[in-house]
Motif scaffolding. Structure first.
Motif, PDB file in Angstrom:
ATOM      1  N   PHE A  22       0.832  -1.201   0.000  1.00 51.51           N
ATOM      2  CA  PHE A  22       0.000   0.000   0.000  1.00 51.51           C
ATOM      3  C   PHE A  22       0.868   1.254   0.000  1.00 51.51           C
ATOM      4  O   PHE A  22       0.666   2.170  -0.788  1.00 51.51           O
ATOM      5  CB  PHE A  22      -0.916  -0.007   1.225  1.00 51.51           C
ATOM      6  N   TYR A  23       1.854   1.268   0.893  1.00 52.41           N
ATOM      7  CA  TYR A  23       2.697   2.459   0.979  1.00 52.41           C
ATOM      8  C   TYR A  23       3.507   2.656  -0.298  1.00 52.41           C
ATOM      9  O   TYR A  23       3.694   3.769  -0.760  1.00 52.41           O
ATOM     10  CB  TYR A  23       3.627   2.374   2.197  1.00 52.41           C
ATOM     11  N   ARG A  24       3.978   1.519  -0.853  1.00 57.42           N
ATOM     12  CA  ARG A  24       4.726   1.639  -2.096  1.00 57.42           C
ATOM     13  C   ARG A  24       3.847   2.265  -3.166  1.00 57.42           C
ATOM     14  O   ARG A  24       4.264   3.162  -3.876  1.00 57.42           O
ATOM     15  CB  ARG A  24       5.219   0.262  -2.552  1.00 57.42           C
ATOM     16  N   GLY A  25       2.614   1.775  -3.248  1.00 59.33           N
ATOM     17  CA  GLY A  25       1.706   2.311  -4.242  1.00 59.33           C
ATOM     18  C   GLY A  25       1.383   3.768  -3.964  1.00 59.33           C
ATOM     19  O   GLY A  25       1.376   4.602  -4.862  1.00 59.33           O
ATOM     20  N   PHE A  26       1.164   4.068  -2.680  1.00 59.80           N
ATOM     21  CA  PHE A  26       0.799   5.434  -2.298  1.00 59.80           C
ATOM     22  C   PHE A  26       1.930   6.406  -2.595  1.00 59.80           C
ATOM     23  O   PHE A  26       1.744   7.400  -3.287  1.00 59.80           O
ATOM     24  CB  PHE A  26       0.452   5.461  -0.812  1.00 59.80           C
ATOM     25  N   TYR A  27       3.112   6.090  -2.083  1.00 58.85           N
ATOM     26  CA  TYR A  27       4.235   7.002  -2.288  1.00 58.85           C
ATOM     27  C   TYR A  27       4.678   7.003  -3.744  1.00 58.85           C
ATOM     28  O   TYR A  27       5.079   8.029  -4.274  1.00 58.85           O
ATOM     29  CB  TYR A  27       5.397   6.640  -1.364  1.00 58.85           C
ATOM     30  N   GLY A  28       4.608   5.831  -4.373  1.00 54.47           N
ATOM     31  CA  GLY A  28       4.975   5.778  -5.784  1.00 54.47           C
ATOM     32  C   GLY A  28       4.067   6.679  -6.588  1.00 54.47           C
ATOM     33  O   GLY A  28       4.519   7.418  -7.457  1.00 54.47           O
ATOM     34  N   GLY A  29       2.769   6.642  -6.286  1.00 48.18           N
ATOM     35  CA  GLY A  29       1.835   7.475  -7.007  1.00 48.18           C
ATOM     36  C   GLY A  29       2.030   8.939  -6.683  1.00 48.18           C
ATOM     37  O   GLY A  29       2.021   9.790  -7.557  1.00 48.18           O
ATOM     38  N   PHE A  30       2.261   9.212  -5.392  1.00 45.08           N
ATOM     39  CA  PHE A  30       2.369  10.602  -4.949  1.00 45.08           C
ATOM     40  C   PHE A  30       3.670  11.241  -5.422  1.00 45.08           C
ATOM     41  O   PHE A  30       3.667  12.197  -6.189  1.00 45.08           O
ATOM     42  CB  PHE A  30       2.283  10.651  -3.426  1.00 45.08           C
ATOM     43  N   TYR A  31       4.785  10.655  -4.982  1.00 50.17           N
ATOM     44  CA  TYR A  31       6.078  11.241  -5.338  1.00 50.17           C
ATOM     45  C   TYR A  31       6.402  10.981  -6.799  1.00 50.17           C
ATOM     46  O   TYR A  31       6.964  11.826  -7.471  1.00 50.17           O
ATOM     47  CB  TYR A  31       7.185  10.703  -4.437  1.00 50.17           C
ATOM     48  N   GLY A  32       6.029   9.783  -7.278  1.00 47.45           N
ATOM     49  CA  GLY A  32       6.270   9.490  -8.684  1.00 47.45           C
ATOM     50  C   GLY A  32       5.565  10.507  -9.561  1.00 47.45           C
ATOM     51  O   GLY A  32       6.105  10.991 -10.537  1.00 47.45           O
ATOM     52  N   GLY A  33       4.328  10.835  -9.171  1.00 48.12           N
ATOM     53  CA  GLY A  33       3.572  11.809  -9.940  1.00 48.12           C
ATOM     54  C   GLY A  33       4.221  13.180  -9.889  1.00 48.12           C
ATOM     55  O   GLY A  33       4.184  13.923 -10.852  1.00 48.12           O
ATOM     56  N   GLN A  34       4.826  13.480  -8.747  1.00 48.56           N
ATOM     57  CA  GLN A  34       5.496  14.771  -8.608  1.00 48.56           C
ATOM     58  C   GLN A  34       6.741  14.824  -9.487  1.00 48.56           C
ATOM     59  O   GLN A  34       7.023  15.832 -10.101  1.00 48.56           O
ATOM     60  CB  GLN A  34       5.918  14.981  -7.149  1.00 48.56           C
ATOM     61  N   GLN A  35       7.469  13.710  -9.500  1.00 47.20           N
ATOM     62  CA  GLN A  35       8.754  13.709 -10.184  1.00 47.20           C
ATOM     63  C   GLN A  35       8.596  13.554 -11.697  1.00 47.20           C
ATOM     64  O   GLN A  35       9.327  14.178 -12.446  1.00 47.20           O
ATOM     65  CB  GLN A  35       9.632  12.567  -9.653  1.00 47.20           C
ATOM     66  N   MET A  36       7.659  12.714 -12.091  1.00 47.47           N
ATOM     67  CA  MET A  36       7.533  12.426 -13.520  1.00 47.47           C
ATOM     68  C   MET A  36       6.686  13.513 -14.172  1.00 47.47           C
ATOM     69  O   MET A  36       5.478  13.549 -14.042  1.00 47.47           O
ATOM     70  CB  MET A  36       6.923  11.051 -13.729  1.00 47.47           C
ATOM     71  N   LYS A  37       7.365  14.379 -14.878  1.00 45.04           N
ATOM     72  CA  LYS A  37       6.677  15.493 -15.526  1.00 45.04           C
ATOM     73  C   LYS A  37       5.963  15.036 -16.776  1.00 45.04           C
ATOM     74  O   LYS A  37       6.385  14.108 -17.451  1.00 45.04           O
ATOM     75  CB  LYS A  37       7.698  16.568 -15.900  1.00 45.04           C
ATOM     76  N   LYS A  38       4.908  15.759 -17.084  1.00 38.68           N
ATOM     77  CA  LYS A  38       4.257  15.569 -18.374  1.00 38.68           C
ATOM     78  C   LYS A  38       5.038  16.380 -19.403  1.00 38.68           C
ATOM     79  O   LYS A  38       5.643  17.403 -19.073  1.00 38.68           O
ATOM     80  CB  LYS A  38       2.817  16.063 -18.311  1.00 38.68           C
ATOM     81  N   TYR A  39       5.024  15.908 -20.614  1.00 40.24           N
ATOM     82  CA  TYR A  39       5.711  16.614 -21.695  1.00 40.24           C
ATOM     83  C   TYR A  39       4.727  16.908 -22.813  1.00 40.24           C
ATOM     84  O   TYR A  39       3.899  16.074 -23.158  1.00 40.24           O
ATOM     85  CB  TYR A  39       6.884  15.768 -22.220  1.00 40.24           C
ATOM     86  N   VAL A  40       4.847  18.101 -23.354  1.00 41.00           N
ATOM     87  CA  VAL A  40       3.919  18.549 -24.381  1.00 41.00           C
ATOM     88  C   VAL A  40       4.618  18.617 -25.727  1.00 41.00           C
ATOM     89  O   VAL A  40       5.740  19.130 -25.832  1.00 41.00           O
ATOM     90  CB  VAL A  40       3.367  19.952 -24.036  1.00 41.00           C
ATOM     91  N   CYS A  41       3.953  18.102 -26.740  1.00 40.30           N
ATOM     92  CA  CYS A  41       4.479  18.217 -28.106  1.00 40.30           C
ATOM     93  C   CYS A  41       4.311  19.660 -28.566  1.00 40.30           C
ATOM     94  O   CYS A  41       3.208  20.197 -28.550  1.00 40.30           O
ATOM     95  CB  CYS A  41       3.724  17.261 -29.040  1.00 40.30           C
ATOM     96  N   LYS A  42       5.426  20.274 -28.967  1.00 43.24           N
ATOM     97  CA  LYS A  42       5.372  21.681 -29.361  1.00 43.24           C
ATOM     98  C   LYS A  42       4.673  21.858 -30.711  1.00 43.24           C
ATOM     99  O   LYS A  42       4.241  22.944 -31.058  1.00 43.24           O
ATOM    100  CB  LYS A  42       6.793  22.266 -29.447  1.00 43.24           C
ATOM    101  N   LEU A  43       4.598  20.785 -31.478  1.00 46.80           N
ATOM    102  CA  LEU A  43       4.001  20.911 -32.796  1.00 46.80           C
ATOM    103  C   LEU A  43       2.480  20.756 -32.779  1.00 46.80           C
ATOM    104  O   LEU A  43       1.765  21.503 -33.430  1.00 46.80           O
ATOM    105  CB  LEU A  43       4.611  19.880 -33.752  1.00 46.80           C
ATOM    106  N   CYS A  44       1.985  19.769 -32.007  1.00 46.77           N
ATOM    107  CA  CYS A  44       0.544  19.516 -32.058  1.00 46.77           C
ATOM    108  C   CYS A  44      -0.149  19.662 -30.710  1.00 46.77           C
ATOM    109  O   CYS A  44      -1.368  19.618 -30.632  1.00 46.77           O
ATOM    110  CB  CYS A  44       0.261  18.123 -32.639  1.00 46.77           C
ATOM    111  N   GLY A  45       0.630  19.826 -29.630  1.00 51.02           N
ATOM    112  CA  GLY A  45       0.018  20.024 -28.334  1.00 51.02           C
ATOM    113  C   GLY A  45      -0.362  18.754 -27.598  1.00 51.02           C
ATOM    114  O   GLY A  45      -0.933  18.802 -26.509  1.00 51.02           O
ATOM    115  N   TRP A  46      -0.043  17.575 -28.181  1.00 49.06           N
ATOM    116  CA  TRP A  46      -0.345  16.317 -27.505  1.00 49.06           C
ATOM    117  C   TRP A  46       0.508  16.220 -26.250  1.00 49.06           C
ATOM    118  O   TRP A  46       1.667  16.640 -26.249  1.00 49.06           O
ATOM    119  CB  TRP A  46      -0.054  15.145 -28.455  1.00 49.06           C
ATOM    120  N   VAL A  47      -0.064  15.712 -25.176  1.00 49.88           N
ATOM    121  CA  VAL A  47       0.635  15.645 -23.901  1.00 49.88           C
ATOM    122  C   VAL A  47       1.010  14.200 -23.580  1.00 49.88           C
ATOM    123  O   VAL A  47       0.144  13.304 -23.613  1.00 49.88           O
ATOM    124  CB  VAL A  47      -0.242  16.215 -22.758  1.00 49.88           C
TER     125      VAL A  47
END
Ligand SMILES: [Zn+2]
Length: 88
Positions: A22-47
């Motif tokens: 549970f904690y692995r999932g919780f922290y993985g989701g929480f901190y993982g979500g914080q660390q793993m940035k979304k990236y946007v395509c500059k040409l078409c805007g797909w994320v």
């Protein structure tokens, strides 16, 4: 007494492993979500969302953008990785 001891021990180990998962999932989701940035395509805007990945193109969910193979391209417009920028 030995029987109940083993039952308690089993429960302890069982619940302990559940809690760790549970904690692995919780922290993985929480901190993982914080660390793993979304990236946007500059040409078409797909994320690109690391939580979703791009399973249609062999990028499993949970893959950070940095770990995507260099030959991967935007699934919408075909732009290369260099055309993507981190979303703020
Ligand atoms: Zn694109």
């Amino acid at each position: 007494m030995a029987g109940s001891y083993n039952t308690l021990k089993f429960l302890y180990i069982y619940l302990g492993s559940k809690a760790r998962g549970f904690y692995r999932g919780f922290y993985g989701g929480f901190y993982g979500g914080q660390q793993m940035k979304k990236y946007v395509c500059k040409l078409c805007g797909w994320v690109y969302d690391p939580a979703l990945g791009d399973p249609d193109n062999n990028v499993p969910a949970g893959t950070p953008f940095e770990k995507i193979p260099d030959d991967w391209v935007c699934p919408v417009c075909g732009a290369e990785k260099e055309e993507f920028e981190a979303e703020n």
